[in-house]
Design a protein around this motif. Structure first.
Motif, short mmCIF file in Angstrom:
data_model
loop_
_atom_site.label_atom_id
_atom_site.label_comp_id
_atom_site.label_asym_id
_atom_site.label_seq_id
_atom_site.Cartn_x
_atom_site.Cartn_y
_atom_site.Cartn_z
N VAL A 23 -10.95 -35.03 10.42
CA VAL A 23 -10.88 -33.93 9.47
C VAL A 23 -9.79 -32.94 9.86
CG1 VAL A 23 -12.15 -32.02 8.44
CG2 VAL A 23 -13.29 -34.21 8.83
N VAL A 24 -9.66 -32.65 11.14
CA VAL A 24 -8.64 -31.71 11.60
C VAL A 24 -7.24 -32.25 11.33
CG1 VAL A 24 -7.60 -30.67 13.66
CG2 VAL A 24 -10.07 -30.55 13.31
N LEU A 25 -7.03 -33.57 11.52
CA LEU A 25 -5.72 -34.15 11.22
C LEU A 25 -5.35 -33.94 9.75
CD1 LEU A 25 -5.43 -37.58 13.10
CD2 LEU A 25 -3.96 -35.59 13.32
N GLY A 26 -6.31 -34.20 8.86
CA GLY A 26 -6.06 -34.00 7.44
C GLY A 26 -5.80 -32.55 7.11
N ALA A 27 -6.57 -31.65 7.73
CA ALA A 27 -6.40 -30.22 7.47
C ALA A 27 -5.05 -29.73 7.97
CB ALA A 27 -7.52 -29.43 8.13
N ILE A 28 -4.61 -30.23 9.11
CA ILE A 28 -3.31 -29.83 9.65
C ILE A 28 -2.20 -30.20 8.67
CG2 ILE A 28 -1.60 -30.43 11.41
CD1 ILE A 28 -3.89 -30.53 13.43
N MET A 29 -2.25 -31.42 8.14
CA MET A 29 -1.22 -31.83 7.18
C MET A 29 -1.23 -30.96 5.94
SD MET A 29 -0.81 -35.95 7.12
CE MET A 29 -2.36 -36.22 6.28
N SER A 30 -2.42 -30.76 5.38
CA SER A 30 -2.53 -30.03 4.11
C SER A 30 -2.12 -28.57 4.24
CB SER A 30 -3.97 -30.12 3.61
OG SER A 30 -4.15 -29.35 2.45
N ILE A 31 -2.59 -27.90 5.30
CA ILE A 31 -2.35 -26.46 5.42
C ILE A 31 -0.95 -26.16 5.95
CG2 ILE A 31 -3.13 -24.36 6.58
CD1 ILE A 31 -5.95 -25.60 6.57
N LEU A 32 -0.49 -26.93 6.96
CA LEU A 32 0.85 -26.72 7.47
C LEU A 32 1.89 -26.94 6.39
CD1 LEU A 32 1.16 -28.23 11.07
CD2 LEU A 32 1.39 -25.85 10.37
N ASP A 33 1.63 -27.89 5.49
CA ASP A 33 2.62 -28.23 4.48
C ASP A 33 2.93 -27.03 3.58
OD1 ASP A 33 4.07 -30.76 3.55
OD2 ASP A 33 3.33 -29.94 1.67
N VAL A 34 1.91 -26.22 3.29
CA VAL A 34 2.12 -25.06 2.44
C VAL A 34 3.08 -24.08 3.10
CG1 VAL A 34 1.02 -23.09 1.32
CG2 VAL A 34 -0.14 -25.31 1.37
N THR A 35 2.86 -23.76 4.37
CA THR A 35 3.67 -22.75 5.04
C THR A 35 5.01 -23.29 5.51
OG1 THR A 35 2.41 -23.24 7.05
CG2 THR A 35 1.70 -21.36 5.76
N VAL A 36 5.07 -24.59 5.84
CA VAL A 36 6.35 -25.18 6.23
C VAL A 36 7.33 -25.13 5.06
CG1 VAL A 36 7.47 -27.38 6.74
CG2 VAL A 36 5.50 -26.68 8.07
N VAL A 37 6.85 -25.45 3.86
CA VAL A 37 7.73 -25.45 2.69
C VAL A 37 8.18 -24.03 2.34
CG1 VAL A 37 7.80 -25.92 0.20
CG2 VAL A 37 6.80 -27.60 1.76
N SER A 38 7.35 -23.03 2.63
CA SER A 38 7.71 -21.65 2.26
C SER A 38 9.01 -21.21 2.91
CB SER A 38 6.57 -20.70 2.63
OG SER A 38 6.44 -20.60 4.04
N VAL A 39 9.29 -21.66 4.13
CA VAL A 39 10.52 -21.24 4.81
C VAL A 39 11.73 -22.05 4.35
CG1 VAL A 39 9.21 -20.54 6.84
CG2 VAL A 39 10.28 -22.81 6.79
#
Length: 527
Positions: A23-39
């Motif tokens: 679950v943590v692996l999936g959450a890392i991908m989903s949540i990091l993707d939002v903030t990574v794209v913002s920059v």
């Protein structure tokens, strides 16, 4: 649906930690993707020769896809089983990431981001359901704390990772990095998650879906457009907001009629769930809005690079990592109503510093305040979510997780929009420089020139200007940030009101109250 037997031991055994790892692996991908794209938005502007409003849809499209699919996840989990649905969501997200890296136009990138969002929207509610069922009534707090790590660290790690990847490689790698993580997560999920045994479920609520999913998408579209237009009076804002709100209200009135609605609002008869979701909603508005402004202050007022700004807000994540495991253990033993107010007080203490900022505020003070806020955040969000889900029956967990995730999504979108509008309006009140306009013919303000000069020092060499004007503009811009932070600070204080109603006495968990006692004592089966 038949659920896997769950252990009631207080200890987190290896089998349960394996489930948490998926679950943590999936959450890392989903949540990091939002903030990574913002920059990466400025990079998208130059790469695709598109306006900021256009490239911002790479984030808005993802958010709208999340809002559309989250309501379906509760029914789908009951109908098809959490394991296979979670693996489908992982596959969709990973395929969407690969396609994003191949995009040749901004239109293609937006379309592929929507596909990513369809997978990402299911990862969090399904992950919460899987962990809640795996944990058992005595360990839910600790496992929710594990899930909370990527939720709190995403806004911190994303800018650092995104800035570094763009600097050393290219924008494509902010998506390509998801491919190996997604592949590992799929294999891990197949090996570690309990086998599904779905049984015939209730019929799908098509009428509810036709109201709720488009209603949420339209409402969030209007809210997301607000920072660009700067006013609610613009038809592009109020028309979708009103239509979306009408559809959502229509769904609320309708949802009590069918036996199995798309979103089970009857769960709000559970007092703990109601109080916790209200507290979570107000908290998320303040947290998500402020989380967006912290790096912006370092970028626009202090002239730091994207990577440096990410590193400067890292103390917040360090603080959260220190308190989150402790808060998880306490949530299993002590009523959250006795611990969360103290954690929220730490957030308010750290937040107050940012209402006093100027262009020269000490980095030691700012980083120390972020650390204190992190300590508080580690003891706030996940205990509130634990309180929301802990007293639900096992067959209500999927629907309860869906409710909580929708509240988070709406709160995050509203918080980001509200803070952006306040800051933009404050900056627009800055004094214009006589006779100076931008390439589009719009007047340039002192604050606008100061922010541009902070980010691109060479401008002051190409176009010599009075240094006192730059200083005056920076002072005004920093004051605009401080004013906006006052709004966030007020929202943090407002969160104390619903938190005062969180349970202060220990109540028996109902997570597995519908299972035979002999099943509850059996260990969790891993297939």
């Amino acid at each position: 649906m038949t659920h896997q037997p769950v252990a009631t031991s207080d200890k987190l055994d290896a089998a349960v930690l394996k489930v948490a790892g998926v679950v943590v692996l999936g959450a890392i991908m989903s949540i990091l993707d939002v903030t990574v794209v913002s920059v990466a938005l400025p990079t998208f502007q130059s790469e695709f020769d598109a306006s900021y409003a256009r490239v911002a849809w790479t984030m808005t499209g993802y958010t709208l896809a999340l809002a559309t699919v989250i309501p379906l996840s509760g029914w789908a989990a009951d109908r098809f089983g959490t394991k296979r649905l979670y693996m489908v969501a992982l596959a969709l997200f990973t395929i969407g990431s690969a396609l994003c890296a191949t995009a040749d136009t901004i239109g293609q990138l937006i379309g592929y981001r929507v596909l990513q969002g369809l997978g990402g929207g299911m990862l969090m509610p399904l992950g919460m359901t899987i962990m809640t069922r795996a944990a058992g009534p005595n360990r839910i707090g600790r496992l929710m704390a594990v899930l909370g790590i990527p939720m709190l660290l995403g806004p911190i790690g994303g800018p650092i990772l995104g800035g570094w990847l763009i600097d050393v490689a290219s924008w494509h790698w902010i998506f390509l990095i998801n491919l190996p993580i997604g592949a590992v997560a799929l294999v891990y999920a197949q090996l570690a998650l309990p086998k599904d045994n779905p049984q015939p479920s209730e019929s799908f609520d098509f009428l509810g879906m036709l109201m709720l999913s488009p209603g949420l998408a339209l409402f969030l579209y209007g809210v997301s457009t607000l920072p660009e237009t700067g006013t609610f009076a613009d038809p592009e804002v109020w028309v979708p907001v009103l239509i979306g709100a009408a559809l959502v209200v229509g769904f609320v009135l309708y949802s009590f009629k069918p036996r199995h609605p798309l979103l089970d609002l009857r769960l709000f008869t559970n007092r703990n769930l109601t109080v916790a979701t209200v507290a979570l909603f107000v908290f998320i508005i303040a947290f998500m809005g402020a989380g967006m402004l912290f790096p912006s202050y370092f970028l626009q007022i202090r002239g730091e690079s994207t990577l440096a700004a990410g590193l400067l807000i890292a103390p917040q994540g360090i603080g959260a990592m220190l308190t989150m495991p402790v808060a998880g253990m306490l949530a299993d033993r002590v009523p959250v109503g006795r611990t969360v107010p103290f954690a929220l007080a730490l957030i308010a203490l750290g937040f107050f510093t940012f209402t006093q900022i100027d262009p020269h505020t000490s980095y030691w003070l700012l980083c120390g305040s972020l650390f204190v806020m992190g300590l508080g955040m580690g003891g706030t969000m996940m205990p509130i979510m634990t309180s929301a889900l802990k007293t639900l029956h096992a067959d209500q967990v999927a629907r309860g997780s869906t409710l909580v995730n929708i509240i988070q999504q709406i709160g995050g979108s509203v918080g980001a929009a509200v803070m952006s509008v306040i800051l933009t309006n404050e900056l627009n009140d800055a004094r214009p420089i006589p006779g100076v306009t931008d390439p589009h013919g719009n007047p340039v303000t002192e604050a606008g020139l100061a922010i541009a000069a902070a980010q691109q020092p060479q401008l002051t060499q190409q176009f010599p200007v009075d240094q006192s004007l730059i200083e005056r503009g920076l002072d005004f811009a920093a004051s605009s940030f401080a004013t906006t932070f006052w709004v966030g600070f007020a929202l943090v204080l407002a969160t104390f009101i619903p938190i005062a109603f969180l349970p202060r006495r220990r109540e028996p968990s109902r997570l597995h109250g519908d299972q035979p006692a002999e099943q509850m004592k059996a260990p969790l089966g891993i297939h």
